[in-house]
Write an enzyme that holds these catalytic residues in place. Structure first.
Site, PDB file in Angstrom:
ATOM      1  N   THR A   1       4.560  25.247  10.447  1.00 44.29           N
ATOM      2  CA  THR A   1       4.380  26.333   9.502  1.00 44.29           C
ATOM      3  C   THR A   1       4.221  25.764   7.983  1.00 44.29           C
ATOM      4  O   THR A   1       3.783  26.383   7.225  1.00 44.29           O
ATOM      5  CB  THR A   1       5.623  27.423   9.493  1.00 44.29           C
ATOM      6  OG1 THR A   1       6.746  26.675   9.177  1.00 44.29           O
ATOM      7  CG2 THR A   1       5.741  28.011  10.923  1.00 44.29           C
ATOM      8  N   GLU A   2       4.570  24.403   7.835  1.00 44.20           N
ATOM      9  CA  GLU A   2       4.192  23.861   6.428  1.00 44.20           C
ATOM     10  C   GLU A   2       3.862  22.192   6.792  1.00 44.20           C
ATOM     11  O   GLU A   2       4.626  21.639   7.425  1.00 44.20           O
ATOM     12  CB  GLU A   2       5.436  23.956   5.560  1.00 44.20           C
ATOM     13  CG  GLU A   2       5.852  25.375   5.277  1.00 44.20           C
ATOM     14  CD  GLU A   2       6.976  25.315   4.263  1.00 44.20           C
ATOM     15  OE1 GLU A   2       7.630  24.345   3.918  1.00 44.20           O
ATOM     16  OE2 GLU A   2       7.199  26.431   3.833  1.00 44.20           O
ATOM     17  N   ASN A   3       2.801  21.981   6.108  1.00 45.90           N
ATOM     18  CA  ASN A   3       2.615  20.484   6.484  1.00 45.90           C
ATOM     19  C   ASN A   3       1.645  20.368   5.155  1.00 45.90           C
ATOM     20  O   ASN A   3       0.392  21.124   5.217  1.00 45.90           O
ATOM     21  CB  ASN A   3       1.951  19.974   7.553  1.00 45.90           C
ATOM     22  CG  ASN A   3       1.577  18.680   7.553  1.00 45.90           C
ATOM     23  OD1 ASN A   3       0.519  18.158   7.658  1.00 45.90           O
ATOM     24  ND2 ASN A   3       2.620  17.862   7.429  1.00 45.90           N
TER      25      ASN A   3
END
Length: 167
Positions: A66-68
Site C-alpha cells: 500500500t505504500e512504496n
C-alpha cells in the site's frame, strides 16, 4: 476477513555500539553500503523483496503493498514539469524485486505507491515530495495549487497499462 499489517520503509543493520550517534533504534544503524535519500533513508529494493518473502512465509496470506516510493525535494523546471528519473529508477528497482518475490512464490495481489500527487508528509511538510503530479505549493505558500505531470507520470501510466510488463 483476517488481515495483518506490516511495514517496510528501509533496511537497517545491527551495530555493536548502540551509543553511536547514527543509530536509529538502539543497536540499529543505516546500512553504510546503500545509497540514501536526502533524509537519510536507505534505498534497498532487495530489502523490499526480502521483507515480502519473510512476511509471506510468516503469515501465508496475500500481500497488498500500500505504500512504496521515495520522498525528495523537487521544483518545477522551465517546462512546468519535474524530470524525476530518480523516482522512476527507485520504483522500477522495487517493482522488479517484487516481481522476483512473486516468481519465488509470494502472493502479491496489489501494489500502490505513496501517492499519485505530492502530499503532506507525516511531519506536515510539503518539501518532501512523493507523487507523479507536482502540486504547486510549498511549506507556507499555497501558490496557485495547480497540478503538473512529472516525467514519472507517463512512465507509471505505462507500467499500469502493461500490468508491469514494461518497466
Amino acid at each position: 476477513m483476517i488481515k495483518k499489517e506490516c511495514c517496510y520503509y528501509q533496511s537497517s543493520t545491527v551495530k555493536d555500539d548502540p551509543e553511536d550517534e547514527e543509530s536509529i533504534i538502539k543497536g540499529m544503524t543505516p546500512n553504510p553500503l546503500l545509497k540514501k535519500n536526502e533524509w537519510g533513508w536507505a534505498i534497498d529494493p532487495i530489502g523490499f523483496r526480502i521483507a515480502l518473502k519473510e512476511i509471506y512465509a510468516r503469515y501465508k496470506m496475500p500481500i497488498f503493498v500500500t505504500e512504496n516510493g521515495i520522498g525528495v525535494r523537487e521544483e518545477l523546471n522551465e517546462n512546468k514539469t519535474v524530470e524525476d528519473d530518480y523516482r522512476i529508477d527507485y520504483l522500477r528497482a522495487h517493482i522488479e524485486q517484487m516481481k522476483l518475490a512473486m516468481e519465488e512464490g509470494v502472493d502479491v495481489i496489489g501494489y500502490l505507491t505513496w501517492g499519485c500527487t505530492d502530499i503532506l508528509s507525516s511531519q506536515g511538510e510539503m518539501k518532501k515530495r512523493y507523487g507523479f503530479m507536482f502540486v504547486n505549493r510549498d511549506e507556507s505558500d499555497l501558490r496557485d495549487l495547480k497540478r503538473y505531470k512529472k516525467k514519472s507520470f507517463e512512465w507509471f501510466k505505462n507500467v499500469i497499462s502493461t500490468n508491469g510488463k514494461q518497466l
